[in-house]
Design a protein around this motif. Structure first.
Motif, mmCIF file in Angstrom:
data_model
loop_
_atom_site.group_PDB
_atom_site.id
_atom_site.type_symbol
_atom_site.label_atom_id
_atom_site.label_comp_id
_atom_site.label_asym_id
_atom_site.label_seq_id
_atom_site.Cartn_x
_atom_site.Cartn_y
_atom_site.Cartn_z
ATOM 1 N N LYS A 1 0.822 -1.215 0.000
ATOM 2 C CA LYS A 1 0.000 0.000 0.000
ATOM 3 C C LYS A 1 0.849 1.255 0.000
ATOM 4 N N ARG A 2 1.977 1.206 0.724
ATOM 5 C CA ARG A 2 2.844 2.373 0.794
ATOM 6 C C ARG A 2 3.519 2.655 -0.540
ATOM 7 N N LEU A 3 3.724 1.615 -1.329
ATOM 8 C CA LEU A 3 4.371 1.788 -2.630
ATOM 9 C C LEU A 3 3.422 2.400 -3.660
ATOM 10 N N PHE A 4 2.117 2.178 -3.478
ATOM 11 C CA PHE A 4 1.148 2.583 -4.501
ATOM 12 C C PHE A 4 0.611 3.992 -4.231
ATOM 13 N N THR A 5 1.416 4.972 -4.635
ATOM 14 C CA THR A 5 1.011 6.371 -4.552
ATOM 15 C C THR A 5 0.001 6.666 -5.652
ATOM 16 N N PRO A 6 -0.677 7.818 -5.628
ATOM 17 C CA PRO A 6 -1.614 8.155 -6.708
ATOM 18 C C PRO A 6 -0.982 8.116 -8.096
ATOM 19 N N VAL A 7 0.285 8.507 -8.218
ATOM 20 C CA VAL A 7 0.946 8.488 -9.528
ATOM 21 C C VAL A 7 1.168 7.047 -9.994
ATOM 22 N N VAL A 8 1.557 6.162 -9.078
ATOM 23 C CA VAL A 8 1.725 4.756 -9.443
ATOM 24 C C VAL A 8 0.381 4.166 -9.868
ATOM 25 N N MET A 9 -0.680 4.484 -9.131
ATOM 26 C CA MET A 9 -2.014 4.005 -9.497
ATOM 27 C C MET A 9 -2.409 4.495 -10.879
ATOM 28 N N SER A 10 -2.128 5.755 -11.177
ATOM 29 C CA SER A 10 -2.452 6.300 -12.498
ATOM 30 C C SER A 10 -1.671 5.585 -13.583
ATOM 31 N N LYS B 1 10.227 19.391 -14.912
ATOM 32 C CA LYS B 1 11.047 18.389 -14.233
ATOM 33 C C LYS B 1 10.220 17.276 -13.615
ATOM 34 N N THR B 2 9.087 17.611 -13.015
ATOM 35 C CA THR B 2 8.292 16.581 -12.334
ATOM 36 C C THR B 2 7.433 15.764 -13.294
ATOM 37 N N ILE B 3 7.316 16.202 -14.545
ATOM 38 C CA ILE B 3 6.504 15.445 -15.506
ATOM 39 C C ILE B 3 7.088 14.057 -15.746
ATOM 40 N N TYR B 4 8.404 13.888 -15.465
ATOM 41 C CA TYR B 4 9.042 12.590 -15.689
ATOM 42 C C TYR B 4 8.428 11.497 -14.828
ATOM 43 N N ARG B 5 7.867 11.849 -13.677
ATOM 44 C CA ARG B 5 7.334 10.844 -12.750
ATOM 45 C C ARG B 5 6.147 10.099 -13.335
ATOM 46 N N ILE B 6 5.417 10.716 -14.261
ATOM 47 C CA ILE B 6 4.289 10.038 -14.908
ATOM 48 C C ILE B 6 4.577 9.719 -16.366
ATOM 49 N N ALA B 7 5.261 10.639 -17.071
ATOM 50 C CA ALA B 7 5.524 10.438 -18.505
ATOM 51 C C ALA B 7 6.495 9.286 -18.741
ATOM 52 N N GLY B 8 7.534 9.197 -17.901
ATOM 53 C CA GLY B 8 8.525 8.140 -18.086
ATOM 54 C C GLY B 8 7.927 6.748 -18.014
ATOM 55 N N PRO B 9 7.268 6.370 -16.901
ATOM 56 C CA PRO B 9 6.688 5.021 -16.799
ATOM 57 C C PRO B 9 5.623 4.717 -17.851
ATOM 58 N N ALA C 1 7.623 3.319 -12.213
ATOM 59 C CA ALA C 1 6.827 4.292 -11.454
ATOM 60 C C ALA C 1 7.069 4.132 -9.955
ATOM 61 N N ILE C 2 7.115 2.889 -9.479
ATOM 62 C CA ILE C 2 7.356 2.635 -8.057
ATOM 63 C C ILE C 2 8.737 3.121 -7.648
ATOM 64 N N VAL C 3 9.734 2.856 -8.503
ATOM 65 C CA VAL C 3 11.107 3.292 -8.195
ATOM 66 C C VAL C 3 11.189 4.815 -8.138
ATOM 67 N N LEU C 4 10.621 5.485 -9.139
ATOM 68 C CA LEU C 4 10.681 6.945 -9.180
ATOM 69 C C LEU C 4 9.949 7.582 -8.004
ATOM 70 N N GLU C 5 8.804 7.002 -7.641
ATOM 71 C CA GLU C 5 8.003 7.581 -6.557
ATOM 72 C C GLU C 5 8.632 7.378 -5.183
ATOM 73 N N ASN C 6 9.434 6.318 -5.050
ATOM 74 C CA ASN C 6 9.969 5.992 -3.734
ATOM 75 C C ASN C 6 11.463 6.290 -3.577
ATOM 76 N N THR C 7 12.058 6.886 -4.606
ATOM 77 C CA THR C 7 13.480 7.270 -4.494
ATOM 78 C C THR C 7 13.698 8.767 -4.685
ATOM 79 N N ILE C 8 12.714 9.474 -5.189
ATOM 80 C CA ILE C 8 12.849 10.911 -5.432
ATOM 81 C C ILE C 8 11.773 11.658 -4.658
ATOM 82 N N ASN C 9 12.176 12.708 -3.979
ATOM 83 C CA ASN C 9 11.242 13.551 -3.246
ATOM 84 C C ASN C 9 10.680 14.594 -4.215
#
Length: 441
Positions: A126-135, A369-377, A414-422
């Protein structure tokens, strides 16, 4: 207490039945072809899938997560198994050896998921699945399924070129289903999928007469290890365990996705029970030659299309689905449902997944810069989906199912990006720079 009338409950259950059928029927057929199974084994696998899918749905709805979500043979596992079978020859092993080794791996994977689920694996996931990962999950799943459905709608499932009459009927059914959803009378709006399939089936029977022979075969419902004699292969076991663990993301995504629809919050106990049941289902899948199970994220699109969120219709549909498997004449009747008709109507239902993906991003602002968190995956996943499976033959078999899956690779990135970058800090820095730039200007 149920707010739906008995007639509405039955019709909604019938709609669930068609949804289960359309999502299930093609899987045993393709697996049978991949493992060179006899017609008896394929028909047996089909009926077995009907019975067990119905039972799995009821168990999850009553004892597991307790939500109206279809528990079916996982698309992630399905793709991994087909990918392995396609490359078996190049790896120097027979499909019988592959099938037997996979069965053992699936059983081991199911046992592990059952144990981890009982120990509370859901809390970690559950902690890994942020809204961006869900999207990301919903965007990629919608893309993968829409590609499959579009091919079926155009007649490409049976021919190597677009079949104009089939395509025309599919377009008509899409427009009809959308019209019912948006403009249709309120009394029938919630049954757009059922109406679309029934009308499409009738038109298909009238204008596309089938010359298929009515062949009767004796089924073997409980034949153990139909894919091949069990063999111990460390590589296949490791691959199966990895796939099984990644497959648990289906549970998280489906359960978290249904929460806003039902306006509820899932307890840790519900997660534990759901994972345990999914693990047990995987053990049975390995024993009886079925693709391992998981809650269907695509159920979210179905629920958003029908707007019927109660569990009883799902249970009614699941009971009817089990009856289909137990009564051969019913199975034969429903096996005549044209794949193109089911694909066209489900195409509309699964468009709703895109809505869910966008809703998860509500309130999140993206900068260059932050668009990479959704566009990349998302874009990486779609790119991999469009690479032919045979192009991955140079990749070691142990990791090939993982690397060749656009859905899996997108989710993992997506999980890696969301949990390694603030990303909040990155956004704050970007905002500060903009403010400073305006002040200087």
């Amino acid at each position: 207490m149920n707010s739906l009338s008995k007639t509405t409950q039955f019709l909604a259950g019938l709609q669930w039945l068609f949804f289960m059928f359309a999502n299930t029927v093609v899987i045993p057929l393709t697996i049978g072809d991949a493992f060179d199974l006899s017609s008896v084994e394929v028909v047996s696998a089909l009926q077995r899938s009907f019975i067990y899918t119905g039972a799995a749905c009821i168990l999850q709805a009553v004892f597991g997560h307790r939500y109206p979500l279809m528990e079916g043979q996982s698309g992630l596992w399905w793709g991994a198994i087909l990918s392995l079978s396609a490359s078996a020859a190049s790896a120097g092993i027979s499909v019988n050896e592959l099938g037997g080794g996979l069965a053992v791996g699936i059983i081991c994977s199911g046992v592990l998921v059952t144990i981890l689920g009982a120990l509370g694996m859901g809390n970690f996931l559950k902690r890994l699945f942020t809204p961006v990962v869900m999207s990301t999950v919903l965007f990629l799943l919608a893309s993968q399924l829409i590609i499959i459905f579009t091919k079926g709608m155009l007649g490409l499932a049976t021919e190597n070129k677009i079949h104009i009459p089939t395509s025309s009927l599919s377009i008509f059914l899409i427009l009809l289903t959308i019209w019912i959803n948006i403009k249709g009378p309120k009394a029938i709006r919630n049954f757009s999928i059922l109406i679309g399939i029934v009308i499409g089936w009738i038109i298909y029977v009238l204008f596309f007469p089938s010359a298929a022979a009515d062949e009767q075969v004796t089924v073997k419902l409980f034949n153990l290890f139909p894919w091949g004699t069990p063999t111990f292969s460390l590589g296949l076991i490791i691959m199966a365990v990895i796939t099984g663990l990644v497959n648990t993301t289906n549970t998280i995504a489906a359960v978290k996705g249904v929460e806003p629809l039902l306006q509820t919050t899932t307890s840790d106990k519900q997660y534990r029970k759901s994972f345990v049941l999914t693990g047990i289902n995987s053990v049975f899948s390995g024993l009886f030659g079925m693709v391992p199970y998981a809650p269907y994220i695509s159920s979210l699109g179905f629920l958003q299309s029908t707007l019927i969120f109660e569990r009883l219709p799902l249970i009614i549909g699941a009971v009817m689905f089990m009856i289909l498997g137990l009564v051969p004449s019913f199975s034969h009747l429903f096996s005549t449902l044209p794949i193109s008709v089911g694909d066209a109507v489900l195409f509309v239902a699964y468009l709703q997944l895109f809505s869910g993906a966008l809703n998860n991003l509500e309130g999140i602002r993206f900068s260059p810069k932050t668009i990479y968190r959704i566009a990349g995956p998302v874009l990486l996943g779609i790119a991999i989906m469009n690479i032919p499976a045979e192009m991955f033959s140079s990749i070691p078999m142990l990791v090939r199912p993982l690397i060749s899956s656009g859905l899996l690779m997108g989710i993992i990135l997506a999980i890696v990006l969301e949990n390694t970058i603030n990303w909040s800090k990155v956004e704050q820095i970007e905002t500060a720079k903009k403010v400073k730039s305006r002040n200087i200007g």
